[in-house]
Design an enzyme around this catalytic site. Structure first.
Site, PDB file in Angstrom:
ATOM      1  N   LYS A 181       6.640   0.035 -12.806  1.00 12.86           N
ATOM      2  CA  LYS A 181       6.470  -1.409 -12.620  1.00 12.86           C
ATOM      3  C   LYS A 181       5.275  -1.670 -11.712  1.00 12.86           C
ATOM      4  O   LYS A 181       5.284  -1.329 -10.536  1.00 12.86           O
ATOM      5  CB  LYS A 181       7.703  -2.047 -11.999  1.00 12.86           C
ATOM      6  CG  LYS A 181       7.593  -3.565 -11.997  1.00 12.86           C
ATOM      7  CD  LYS A 181       8.586  -4.262 -11.094  1.00 12.86           C
ATOM      8  CE  LYS A 181       8.046  -4.562  -9.723  1.00 12.86           C
ATOM      9  NZ  LYS A 181       6.950  -5.522  -9.654  1.00 12.86           N
ATOM     10  N   GLU A 255       5.884   5.802   0.071  1.00  5.83           N
ATOM     11  CA  GLU A 255       4.603   5.757   0.790  1.00  5.83           C
ATOM     12  C   GLU A 255       4.481   4.342   1.303  1.00  5.83           C
ATOM     13  O   GLU A 255       4.334   3.402   0.528  1.00  5.83           O
ATOM     14  CB  GLU A 255       3.477   6.145  -0.173  1.00  5.83           C
ATOM     15  CG  GLU A 255       2.231   6.601   0.546  1.00  5.83           C
ATOM     16  CD  GLU A 255       1.293   5.448   0.811  1.00  5.83           C
ATOM     17  OE1 GLU A 255       1.448   4.837   1.892  1.00  5.83           O
ATOM     18  OE2 GLU A 255       0.445   5.142  -0.027  1.00  5.83           O
ATOM     19  N   CYS A 289      -3.064   0.702   3.069  1.00  8.42           N
ATOM     20  CA  CYS A 289      -1.973   1.148   3.924  1.00  8.42           C
ATOM     21  C   CYS A 289      -2.470   2.070   5.024  1.00  8.42           C
ATOM     22  O   CYS A 289      -1.939   2.080   6.119  1.00  8.42           O
ATOM     23  CB  CYS A 289      -0.908   1.846   3.087  1.00  8.42           C
ATOM     24  SG  CYS A 289      -1.593   3.071   1.977  1.00  8.42           S
ATOM     25  N   GLU A 386       1.485  -4.253  11.168  1.00  6.14           N
ATOM     26  CA  GLU A 386       0.500  -4.012  10.120  1.00  6.14           C
ATOM     27  C   GLU A 386       0.030  -5.368   9.585  1.00  6.14           C
ATOM     28  O   GLU A 386       0.832  -6.133   9.034  1.00  6.14           O
ATOM     29  CB  GLU A 386       1.134  -3.190   8.992  1.00  6.14           C
ATOM     30  CG  GLU A 386       0.132  -2.853   7.904  1.00  6.14           C
ATOM     31  CD  GLU A 386       0.750  -2.018   6.786  1.00  6.14           C
ATOM     32  OE1 GLU A 386       1.913  -2.244   6.426  1.00  6.14           O
ATOM     33  OE2 GLU A 386       0.038  -1.135   6.264  1.00  6.14           O
TER      34      GLU A 386
END
Lengths: 771, 330
Positions: A181, A255, A289, A386
């Site tokens: 997906k 991850e 990331c 983040e």
């Protein structure tokens, strides 16, 4: 002498969308299936709709999973060479249509054409090439392993096709089938990739692409017929996935997010470091990331570096992502833009100094200027959270140790960048930073041959390299453990035996349980053999503190660890009769055999301690990329009931051999053999705190360990409910877990390597050279 | 046509103050840190991050022409081929092309003509009234393995013969042996001998072994009073690469920040294509800013380059790929 416009033509990409009449199908079982409901995919550069994307229904998700299941048998039975041919064809197909993929990606995502053309798409092709090779080599390189089965893969919007490649290539190479997906913001290149799969004649069902929002992702993660979930995305969603898959038996690789340090030491090439920062935080608008989002500067060069950096920021170019001379494109969507803006506002409110270049940001579309914060303390929100945008926070340090402390002062551990001309310093810091990827004098380098993935809350599992393949493999079932026949313990015992009180073992010392309670332990014949302390959460707390203090064990030499393991074996062998007798009385099975097996296992791990080595990856870099197995850290080990000594030795000594420090909970039923065993540890030079032993109730102790934020990894050998409990509780700090409810074959030495692999995490250190 | 506007022609370029040099700061020389891999990466991606197309490209190419040191440095040079070169220097682009581009009114001519000492008189004569300076290579070009006394004499004679710019070569041995004071003294002596002539210091980067040496030689040369630092003689096996250019331009920037003086930059050797010239202009604009895209601070040492630029301009106008047979040879 302006640059002027230099737009890449988008007509072929728009033509492809038009050919689908603007409505993108799903790709299920080799067929393109129209969706019943649609949502819009927007071009973030101008805010205009690009295409209608299908929202997969639950029936369509089921159909995709069934197709993958049906295809699995045939696909996994193909020879490695046959699978390699398909992967090779996919690699070639990506290359043949590279510009179409690049332009589609830029339209859909808003990232610059320079990046899609020069970085994303070449890496995609490279990934399929590299894994075509692994398909070819699987049977010879992994004779004990087979594919996992049907894999559900959920990927993010920041590198749509590249993340697809990272997921699909290794899965297919190892013989799995896939339901993937894409992110709802960026589905176009995945659909185009589906067409490529059809074009190369990939058997129907091997790859299925279903599009939709988070609900479709949830259908996948909750689907009972999926054997593994691979997810790349936010830690927040990763945590949810860990929670819902707990106890389901699904293999999981995650991850997740990061707040990676970019460390500049006084002897660095500062001008090059400035370019490094550009590649670290203004690559893909900072929506990466592993973005180097925390700039750590040695105090004495901080001002010079910041001056150079501000000057460089003035020359960055932002605008139409299809313009070939644009550095920074558009932010993926208004919702992300708003999130970034809010965090930047908060940074200002909390007192940090915000600097942005003087040039104007495009008024149309979704853009945010490159932003530099100075005067930031680790306590600031922007230093911890983040941001996933083009926002850099800078801090200073005085010494290398302080740099490492600042670098590690985060729940994340995805990547780090170290800039120094001193290799002694660089490599020393590289080993001390908690991160899956470390770039020395470089940043944001990727290659299919090098595993990428995180420490801590940045997730687990690797993508790329040999280390990444294990995420798509499982050990073939070992032969069942040999049947044992019950024996009677020898009669007698010591006359006038003195009463003994087995204790807990914390920081090299025997400790009474905090609870003040004991548990009666009966032998196989039902007689009381002794009473062990009932450990509780405070005992676990103390044991974890001790294990944390002993972390220096992880930096000890393998030879040193081997010597201690041999010494334990020697001292255990010297007391073989006593331990054998104890085991026989406890379990009713021949104990001396288990002692002998335990001594052999200790020898095996002593042997491995200085031989479980890393590799140097073959990347296109001029330099070395070292993949080093590092200890996971503090590990909680819930040892099995069957084979109470051998099971304990196998788990604890594997972890210890690799440099972990452990808090072990011995078999709840037969703990007395382990409370005897700490005397062996005491006489074998095991440093205090490396092995801590807490006896008591398995499930309650396991839960405390699973929830503990300073426990980095947890192994559990118990029952189905326990597996679910610890997997669910592990979300506290996203610790790695290995939980089994079926008895393992503890006698079989074939799995020794598997224990070592699970006791380590791979750190890739990229070290370019050249003078 | 909008090329004139794209070119951003200024009515009168501002006054440029020559770099007088500074005392030798050995600390600055020794702290040079150059990470080769990172420099290579920046050099490789710099030219994939920027491009100029259409009218803008034509403007940039015209600018590139004005920065060319049109060069002949051959053993068989005689007044006749030098005169031909000078004629090309005066009229580097076919008049009809300039007219079609819409810049017939602009004084498009090269930055300088660069020759050996013996050809200075012929060049001076051929360029009289054009405003184009004559540059002479000097100091035992290209190897610089002759006595310092003779190097000084050579400079003085070339200046006396009419050279307005002197391209000197440094003693590579001083760099390779870390003799920074000796290098400083040598270049300072060259500067003194030049008088009012501008001093371009050729580092022969391809023979310095490491990028760190390139940086150190750049720093010492600027402190000793170089007006320009230049990559190569064109005779080394490795000539002007963007990596060398990146290291040197970063040092020029640092020197400006430290002293306020602007030192020019000249890549030379191996630059033969219009695309190559654009790459260098991009490097200058990105690393140093627009001032360094003008001939007062930027030169390209080349000969064949000019024809390729003409062909590219022709292609810009006609859409057809051009043959050099339609462009007068230098």
């Amino acid at each position: 002498m302006d640059y002027g416009p230099a737009p890449e033509a988008d007509a072929p990409a728009r033509g492809w969308i038009t050919a689908h009449e603007g409505k993108m199908p799903l790709f299920i079982n080799g067929q393109f299936v129209p969706g019943s409901a649609h949502f819009e995919s927007i071009n973030p550069a101008d805010g205009k709709p690009l295409a209608q994307i299908s929202q997969a229904t639950s029936a369509q998700v089921d159909a995709a999973v069934s197709a993958a299941r049906a295809a699995f048998e045939g696909w996994s039975a193909l020879s490695g060479h046959a699978r390699a041919r398909y992967l090779y064809a996919l690699a070639r197909g990506i290359q043949r249509h590279s510009r179409l993929f690049a332009v589609l990606e830029t339209l859909d995502n808003g990232k610059s054409i320079r990046e899609t053309r020069d970085i994303d798409i070449p890496l995609v092709a490279r990934h399929f090439y590299h894994h075509a090779g692994w398909a070819q080599l699987r049977d010879t390189e992994f004779p004990d392993h087979g594919p996992v089965g049907v894999v559900g893969q959920i990927i993010p919007w920041n590198f749509p096709l590249l993340m697809l490649a990272w997921k699909i290539a290794p899965a297919l190479a190892m013989g799995n089938t896939v339901v993937l997906k894409p992110a709802e913001f960026t589905s176009l290149t995945a659909i185009r990739f589906g067409e490529l799969c059809a074009d190369v004649g990939l058997p129907p069902g091997v790859v299925n692409i279903i599009t939709g929002d988070g609900k479709v992702g949830a259908m996948l993660t909750g689907h009972p017929d999926i054997n593994k979930i691979a997810f790349t995305g936010s830690t927040e969603v990763g945590r949810i996935i860990r929670g819902v898959t707990a106890g389901s038996g699904k293999k999981l690789s995650l991850e997740l997010g990061g707040k990676s340090p970019f460390m500049v030491f006084e002897d660095a090439d500062l001008d090059s470091a400035v370019e490094g920062v550009v590649d670290a935080i203004w690559f893909n608008q900072g929506q990466v990331c592993c973005a180097g989002s925390r700039l750590l500067l040695q105090e004495n060069i901080a001002e010079r570096m910041l001056t150079k950096l501000r000057a460089r920021m003035e020359t960055l170019r932002m605008g139409d992502p299809l313009d070939k001379a644009v550095d920074i494109g558009a932010i993926i969507a208004p919702v992300q833009l708003e999130k970034i803006s809010k965090l930047v506002e908060q940074g200002v409110m909390e007192g940090a100094q915000c600097w942005q270049p003087s040039w104007a940001v495009p008024k149309q579309g979704c853009f945010f200027p490159p932003t530099l914060f100075t005067n930031v303390s680790p306590a600031a929100t922007i230093a911890q959270v983040e941001i996933f945008g083009p926002v850099l926070v800078s801090m200073t340090f005085r010494t290398p140790d302080e740099a490492v402390a600042l670098a590690n002062n985060t729940p994340y551990g995805l990547a780090a960048s170290i800039w120094s001309d001193n290799l002694n310093l660089s490599l020393d810091v590289a080993r001390k930073v908690k991160a899956g990827t470390v770039w020395i004098n470089s940043t944001n380098l990727f290659d299919a041959s090098s595993g990428f993935g995180g420490y801590r809350e940045s997730g687990y599992g690797r993508e790329g390299g040999k280390e990444g393949l294990y995420e798509y493999l499982k050990l073939k079932a070992a032969p069942p453990p040999p049947e044992r026949t019950p024996v009677k313990p020898s009669a007698g015992g010591v006359a006038f035996a003195i009463d003994r009180t087995p204790k807990l073992y914390i920081e090299g010392k025997q400790a009474r349980p905090d609870s003040g309670y004991s548990i009666a332990i009966q032998g196989a014949d039902g007689r009381l053999l002794g009473e062990v302390g009932e450990g509780n959460r405070k005992d676990i707390r103390n044991a974890v503190e001790a294990a944390l203090k002993a972390a220096g064990w992880g930096f000890s030499h393998g030879h040193n660890r081997a010597q201690i393991l041999y010494y334990i074996a020697e001292n255990l062998a010297a007391r073989a009769d006593e331990f054998g007798d104890r085991l026989t009385r406890l379990t009713g099975f021949e104990g001396r055999e288990e002692v002998a097996q335990s001594v052999e296992r200790l020898f095996a791990y002593a042997a491995w301690a200085d031989k479980y080595e890393g590799v140097v990856h073959s990347t296109p870099l001029r330099g070395v990329v070292m993949a080093i197995p590092e200890p996971i850290g503090v590990m909680g080990l819930i040892c099995p009931d069957e084979y109470p000594l051998l099971g304990f030795v196998t788990t604890v000594m594997a972890a210890v051999a690799m440099g972990n420090t452990v808090v072990a909970v011995p078999s709840e039923r037969y703990p007395l053999v382990i409370t005897d065993f700490y005397q062996v540890l005491d006489t074998s030079d095991v440093p205090a705190g490396v092995i801590n032993i807490i006896t008591g109730k398995r499930e309650s102790l396991a839960k405390v360990l699973a929830e503990h934020e300073n426990v980095d990894g947890l192994w559990y050998f118990g029952d189905v409910e326990g597996v679910k409990q610890i997997e669910a509780a592990s979300v506290s700090n996203m610790k790695q877990t290995w939980a089994e409810s079926t008895p393992q074959n503890w006698v079989n030495p074939r799995s020794e390597r598997e224990f070592l692999r699970r006791a380590t995490q791979i750190k890739n250190i990229w070290t370019p050279y050249g003078e | 046509m909008t090329t004139t506007k794209r070119l951003g022609v200024e009515a009168s370029p501002r006054e440029h103050e020559r770099n007088p040099g500074t005392t030798l700061d050995l600390g600055w020389v020794q702290e040079a840190r150059i990470n080769k891999s990172a420099v290579e990466r920046r050099a490789a991606t710099l030219i994939t991050r920027r491009t100029v197309k259409k009218d803008w490209q034509a403007a940039w190419l015209l600018r590139a022409i004005t920065c060319i040191d049109l060069t002949t440095l051959a053993g068989d040079d005689t007044p006749s081929n030098v005169q031909r070169l000078c004629a090309k220097a005066r009229q580097p682009v076919r008049a009809d092309l300039l007219e079609a581009i819409g810049v017939a009114n602009l004084p498009v001519k090269v930055g300088a003509v660069c020759v050996y000492h013996n050809l200075i008189p012929a060049a001076v004569e051929a360029l009289r009234g054009s405003g184009i300076p004559v540059a002479a290579v000097s100091t035992g070009f290209p190897a610089a393995q002759n006595p310092l006394r003779l190097k000084i004499e050579e400079i003085k004679e070339s200046v006396a013969a009419g050279a307005a710019e002197i391209d000197v070569v440094i003693s590579r041995a001083h760099v390779l042996r870390g003799e920074w004071s000796a290098l400083y003294d040598e270049v300072a002596a060259f500067r003194e001998a030049c008088g009012t002539a501008h001093l371009k210091v050729i580092l022969a980067t391809g023979e310095l072994g490491t990028l760190r040496h390139v940086s150190q030689a750049s720093r010492v040369s600027m402190m000793a009073g170089a007006d320009f630092i230049k990559t190569s003689t064109g005779k080394e096996s490795v000539n002007a690469t963007l990596q060398f250019g990146l290291v040197m331009t970063r040092d020029i920037r640092e020197y400006r920040d430290r002293t306020g003086y602007e030192v020019g930059f000249k890549p030379a050797g191996g630059i033969r294509t219009a695309k190559g010239a654009l790459d260098w202009l991009i490097l200058m604009k990105e690393e140093l800013g627009l001032s360094w895209t003008r001939s007062i601070l930027f030169r390209i040492g080349a000969s064949a380059l000019l024809t390729d630029i003409e062909r590219q301009l022709s292609h810009h106008l006609t859409g057809r790929y051009a043959s050099d047979r339609y462009h007068p040879m230098p």
